[in-house]
Design a protein around this motif. Structure first.
Motif, PDB file in Angstrom:
ATOM      1  N   PRO A 194      25.565  14.248 -37.987  1.00  0.00           N
ATOM      2  CA  PRO A 194      25.746  15.504 -39.099  1.00  0.00           C
ATOM      3  C   PRO A 194      24.487  16.250 -39.546  1.00  0.00           C
ATOM      4  O   PRO A 194      23.209  15.201 -39.497  1.00  0.00           O
ATOM      5  CB  PRO A 194      26.176  14.336 -40.083  1.00  0.00           C
ATOM      6  CG  PRO A 194      26.189  13.229 -39.852  1.00  0.00           C
ATOM      7  CD  PRO A 194      26.053  12.937 -38.312  1.00  0.00           C
ATOM      8  N   LYS A 195      24.452  17.137 -40.188  1.00  0.00           N
ATOM      9  CA  LYS A 195      23.191  17.643 -40.679  1.00  0.00           C
ATOM     10  C   LYS A 195      22.960  17.315 -41.911  1.00  0.00           C
ATOM     11  O   LYS A 195      21.875  17.343 -42.060  1.00  0.00           O
ATOM     12  CB  LYS A 195      23.690  19.298 -40.867  1.00  0.00           C
ATOM     13  CG  LYS A 195      24.006  20.203 -39.515  1.00  0.00           C
ATOM     14  CD  LYS A 195      24.145  21.508 -39.755  1.00  0.00           C
ATOM     15  CE  LYS A 195      24.332  22.360 -38.659  1.00  0.00           C
ATOM     16  NZ  LYS A 195      24.799  23.613 -38.786  1.00  0.00           N
ATOM     17  N   THR A 196      23.690  16.620 -42.758  1.00  0.00           N
ATOM     18  CA  THR A 196      23.456  15.971 -43.808  1.00  0.00           C
ATOM     19  C   THR A 196      24.190  14.821 -44.123  1.00  0.00           C
ATOM     20  O   THR A 196      25.263  14.578 -43.568  1.00  0.00           O
ATOM     21  CB  THR A 196      23.915  17.045 -45.358  1.00  0.00           C
ATOM     22  OG1 THR A 196      25.391  17.338 -45.322  1.00  0.00           O
ATOM     23  CG2 THR A 196      23.177  18.233 -45.186  1.00  0.00           C
ATOM     24  N   GLN A 197      23.752  13.878 -44.854  1.00  0.00           N
ATOM     25  CA  GLN A 197      24.336  12.717 -45.168  1.00  0.00           C
ATOM     26  C   GLN A 197      25.596  12.672 -45.940  1.00  0.00           C
ATOM     27  O   GLN A 197      25.820  13.487 -46.814  1.00  0.00           O
ATOM     28  CB  GLN A 197      23.457  11.594 -46.034  1.00  0.00           C
ATOM     29  CG  GLN A 197      24.060  10.307 -46.125  1.00  0.00           C
ATOM     30  CD  GLN A 197      23.765   9.332 -44.919  1.00  0.00           C
ATOM     31  OE1 GLN A 197      22.987   9.944 -43.969  1.00  0.00           O
ATOM     32  NE2 GLN A 197      24.555   8.387 -44.613  1.00  0.00           N
ATOM     33  N   LEU A 198      26.577  12.287 -45.230  1.00  0.00           N
ATOM     34  CA  LEU A 198      28.236  12.223 -45.975  1.00  0.00           C
ATOM     35  C   LEU A 198      28.417  11.490 -46.869  1.00  0.00           C
ATOM     36  O   LEU A 198      27.858  10.318 -46.914  1.00  0.00           O
ATOM     37  CB  LEU A 198      28.935  12.063 -44.846  1.00  0.00           C
ATOM     38  CG  LEU A 198      29.341  12.978 -43.777  1.00  0.00           C
ATOM     39  CD1 LEU A 198      30.282  12.754 -42.593  1.00  0.00           C
ATOM     40  CD2 LEU A 198      29.388  14.441 -43.869  1.00  0.00           C
ATOM     41  N   GLU A 199      28.794  11.784 -48.178  1.00  0.00           N
ATOM     42  CA  GLU A 199      29.081  11.006 -49.307  1.00  0.00           C
ATOM     43  C   GLU A 199      30.578  10.629 -49.262  1.00  0.00           C
ATOM     44  O   GLU A 199      31.280  11.396 -48.989  1.00  0.00           O
ATOM     45  CB  GLU A 199      28.691  11.544 -50.450  1.00  0.00           C
ATOM     46  CG  GLU A 199      27.126  12.254 -50.688  1.00  0.00           C
ATOM     47  CD  GLU A 199      27.014  12.618 -52.122  1.00  0.00           C
ATOM     48  OE1 GLU A 199      27.685  12.691 -52.822  1.00  0.00           O
ATOM     49  OE2 GLU A 199      25.757  13.077 -52.282  1.00  0.00           O
ATOM     50  N   LYS A 200      30.733   9.342 -49.426  1.00  0.00           N
ATOM     51  CA  LYS A 200      32.059   8.656 -49.443  1.00  0.00           C
ATOM     52  C   LYS A 200      32.010   7.093 -50.090  1.00  0.00           C
ATOM     53  O   LYS A 200      30.875   6.908 -50.541  1.00  0.00           O
ATOM     54  CB  LYS A 200      32.446   8.287 -48.002  1.00  0.00           C
ATOM     55  CG  LYS A 200      31.634   7.745 -47.075  1.00  0.00           C
ATOM     56  CD  LYS A 200      32.026   7.892 -45.724  1.00  0.00           C
ATOM     57  CE  LYS A 200      30.963   6.805 -44.863  1.00  0.00           C
ATOM     58  NZ  LYS A 200      31.316   6.695 -43.419  1.00  0.00           N
ATOM     59  N   GLU A 201      33.200   7.050 -50.528  1.00  0.00           N
ATOM     60  CA  GLU A 201      33.425   5.562 -51.265  1.00  0.00           C
ATOM     61  C   GLU A 201      33.179   4.431 -50.479  1.00  0.00           C
ATOM     62  O   GLU A 201      32.603   3.486 -51.039  1.00  0.00           O
ATOM     63  CB  GLU A 201      34.717   5.715 -52.147  1.00  0.00           C
ATOM     64  CG  GLU A 201      34.836   6.842 -53.249  1.00  0.00           C
ATOM     65  CD  GLU A 201      36.084   6.728 -54.038  1.00  0.00           C
ATOM     66  OE1 GLU A 201      36.667   5.810 -53.572  1.00  0.00           O
ATOM     67  OE2 GLU A 201      36.347   7.637 -54.784  1.00  0.00           O
ATOM     68  N   ASN A 202      33.623   4.174 -49.524  1.00  0.00           N
ATOM     69  CA  ASN A 202      33.846   3.137 -48.845  1.00  0.00           C
ATOM     70  C   ASN A 202      33.163   3.316 -47.269  1.00  0.00           C
ATOM     71  O   ASN A 202      33.098   4.468 -46.874  1.00  0.00           O
ATOM     72  CB  ASN A 202      35.145   2.907 -48.560  1.00  0.00           C
ATOM     73  CG  ASN A 202      36.069   2.388 -49.488  1.00  0.00           C
ATOM     74  OD1 ASN A 202      35.369   1.550 -50.397  1.00  0.00           O
ATOM     75  ND2 ASN A 202      37.524   2.645 -49.714  1.00  0.00           N
ATOM     76  N   HIS A 203      32.669   2.347 -46.786  1.00  0.00           N
ATOM     77  CA  HIS A 203      32.050   2.067 -45.547  1.00  0.00           C
ATOM     78  C   HIS A 203      33.184   2.287 -44.495  1.00  0.00           C
ATOM     79  O   HIS A 203      34.185   1.622 -44.593  1.00  0.00           O
ATOM     80  CB  HIS A 203      31.131   1.057 -45.364  1.00  0.00           C
ATOM     81  CG  HIS A 203      29.729   1.001 -46.174  1.00  0.00           C
ATOM     82  ND1 HIS A 203      28.777   1.918 -45.881  1.00  0.00           N
ATOM     83  CD2 HIS A 203      29.545   0.165 -47.325  1.00  0.00           C
ATOM     84  CE1 HIS A 203      27.877   1.484 -46.627  1.00  0.00           C
ATOM     85  NE2 HIS A 203      28.328   0.646 -47.538  1.00  0.00           N
ATOM     86  N   GLU A 204      33.156   2.909 -43.358  1.00  0.00           N
ATOM     87  CA  GLU A 204      33.907   2.878 -42.321  1.00  0.00           C
ATOM     88  C   GLU A 204      33.643   2.269 -41.060  1.00  0.00           C
ATOM     89  O   GLU A 204      32.696   2.792 -40.506  1.00  0.00           O
ATOM     90  CB  GLU A 204      34.650   4.429 -42.025  1.00  0.00           C
ATOM     91  CG  GLU A 204      35.983   4.545 -41.328  1.00  0.00           C
ATOM     92  CD  GLU A 204      36.156   5.911 -41.179  1.00  0.00           C
ATOM     93  OE1 GLU A 204      36.178   6.561 -40.131  1.00  0.00           O
ATOM     94  OE2 GLU A 204      36.643   6.467 -42.302  1.00  0.00           O
ATOM     95  N   ILE A 205      34.462   1.388 -40.543  1.00  0.00           N
ATOM     96  CA  ILE A 205      34.252   1.211 -39.074  1.00  0.00           C
ATOM     97  C   ILE A 205      35.112   1.858 -38.473  1.00  0.00           C
ATOM     98  O   ILE A 205      36.681   2.013 -38.893  1.00  0.00           O
ATOM     99  CB  ILE A 205      34.662  -0.516 -38.879  1.00  0.00           C
ATOM    100  CG1 ILE A 205      33.876  -1.066 -39.991  1.00  0.00           C
ATOM    101  CG2 ILE A 205      34.356  -0.793 -37.330  1.00  0.00           C
ATOM    102  CD1 ILE A 205      32.392  -0.943 -40.101  1.00  0.00           C
ATOM    103  N   LEU A 206      34.831   2.291 -37.077  1.00  0.00           N
ATOM    104  CA  LEU A 206      36.027   3.377 -36.306  1.00  0.00           C
ATOM    105  C   LEU A 206      36.166   2.689 -34.949  1.00  0.00           C
ATOM    106  O   LEU A 206      35.076   2.153 -34.255  1.00  0.00           O
ATOM    107  CB  LEU A 206      35.097   4.513 -36.141  1.00  0.00           C
ATOM    108  CG  LEU A 206      36.086   5.570 -35.141  1.00  0.00           C
ATOM    109  CD1 LEU A 206      37.289   6.137 -35.750  1.00  0.00           C
ATOM    110  CD2 LEU A 206      35.200   6.852 -34.789  1.00  0.00           C
TER     111      LEU A 206
END
Length: 220
Positions: free
Chosen positions: A34-46
């Motif tokens: 990603p060009k910029t750091q994504l902001e989100k509430e939780n950490h995600e395992i994929l």
């Protein structure tokens, strides 16, 4: 052949000098960080792949159960479909983590880069894999990959540098490695950056095309 592991099978039929190993490739212009750091509430395992027993997704769900006991800010997203999906859903429900496990289903291939970029860690707990295309796609997006130390992933990943390799069918170890990475952001970034570099140097379609060109030229 696509890996040296597969090459060994063909050695029973063909002479060694008649076999060439050229891996699968990835579009590094489509699969990129990603060009910029994504902001989100939780950490995600994929996880992404066909849902059947050999993929080892049940071990990932069991690992998620252990992770949920220690951290409330982690989710597991499972992209894909397959005959094992109903059983995996029931497993998540039985372990009382259905709110932590998101079954995304099948999505268009062109949307996969977004999912890789959104996750914090990509997990591939396969019990056997000749290559593992999702592994190099996630690595191309500069994501740390935790994968089973078997088959293709074992050849693609340099343990501790471009990813993390874990024993097959060991959810406790898998959970531990996930938690260790989540608690060490600098290591996550370092492994992700190393992964991206390794993919561009060896697995981009440009590099793969060069290898095929060398092979075809050698046959003249």
């Amino acid at each position: 052949t696509i890996t040296d592991q597969v090459r060994k099978f063909y050695l029973n039929v063909f002479d060694d000098e008649k076999i060439c190993t050229i891996p699968l490739g990835v579009d590094t212009r489509l699969f990129k960080p990603p060009k910029t750091q994504l902001e989100k509430e939780n950490h995600e395992i994929l996880f992404a792949g066909y849902l059947y027993k050999l993929k080892g997704v049940d071990f990932l769900i069991k690992a998620m159960h252990m992770i949920a006991r220690k951290r409330k800010d982690v989710e597991l997203r499972i992209v894909g479909n397959g005959p094992d999906k109903p059983r995996l859903i029931k497993m998540a429900e039985a372990l009382k983590i259905k709110d932590k496990v998101i079954f995304e289903g099948i999505i268009p291939y062109t949307k996969m880069p977004e999912h890789y970029r959104q996750c914090d860690i990509f997990c591939f707990p396969t019990m056997g894999e000749p290559f593992g295309k999702a592994t190099i796609e996630a690595m191309a997006c500069a994501k740390p990959v935790i994968a089973s130390n078997v088959g293709g992933p074992a050849e693609i990943i340099e343990d501790g540098k471009t990813g993390i390799l874990v024993p097959v069918a060991q959810p406790k170890i898998l959970a531990l490695k996930i938690l260790e990475l989540l608690e060490d952001e600098s290591t996550m970034k370092r492994i992700g950056a190393n992964a991206r570099k390794a993919i561009t140097e060896k697995y981009s379609w440009e590099k793969i095309a060069e290898e095929y060109h060398k092979l075809y030229t050698s046959l003249n």
